[in-house]
Write a protein that holds these residues in place. Sequence first.
Motif: not given
Length: 212
Positions: A166-172, A180-188, A203-207
């Motif tokens: 998410w354009n690097g915004d997951v860092l802060n 929402g994206v940062a929480t999702y990443n932590s969850m998976v 923009d990052g692809v989570a698999i």
Amino acid sequence: MTPILRSEIETYLHQLNSTQSPKDVVGQLMEERAARDDFPIVGPVVGSMLELLTRTACATRVLELGSGFGYSALFFSRAVGPKGSVTLTDSDPELLDEARQFHEQEQNGCLFEYLTGDALELAANLAGPFDIIFNDIDKEFYPEVPERALSLLRPGGLLITDNALWNGDVLNPKDAAARGVATYNSMVYGHSCFRTSIIPVRDGVAISQKIR
């Protein structure tokens, strides 16, 4: 959307990708449409990766949560071919009509299904299993996806999520989308039923693979 990679690397990847798919007429038409109206799509580099992942997984049944005008579905359809199906979901019926028109030009034999409405609500009424679920819904709702996907994926199936950085915004994360994206990443990453990796392209692809 600002690419995560340096612009020179992005250009290099696009140049390499163009040598692999030099005559992608339908894809180019869709890319021109996206550029003209500033509509976000995964782009050809990620599109080719989606196609490769689908072929590697020997997938025949794909579900998209959030489809827009069908760009990513084009790549999934090429991988599943005439023996497979791709189910698209979007709240905008006009976008799905546009997707249908583009896909009719491709004619690769894939069976397309176009469902209008809220992607998560539609998914709740679908019967699995799916081999691949592609997640590109509104970012603030990303945390609702893992459990929904888990119930629909076959063992070994893939949950693929766009905009994982998410354009690097997951860092802060400061707004609902970034949170929402940062929480999702932590969850998976922390989920006992998924094994996950994020590929830092575009923009990052989570698999995430369903392992149980």
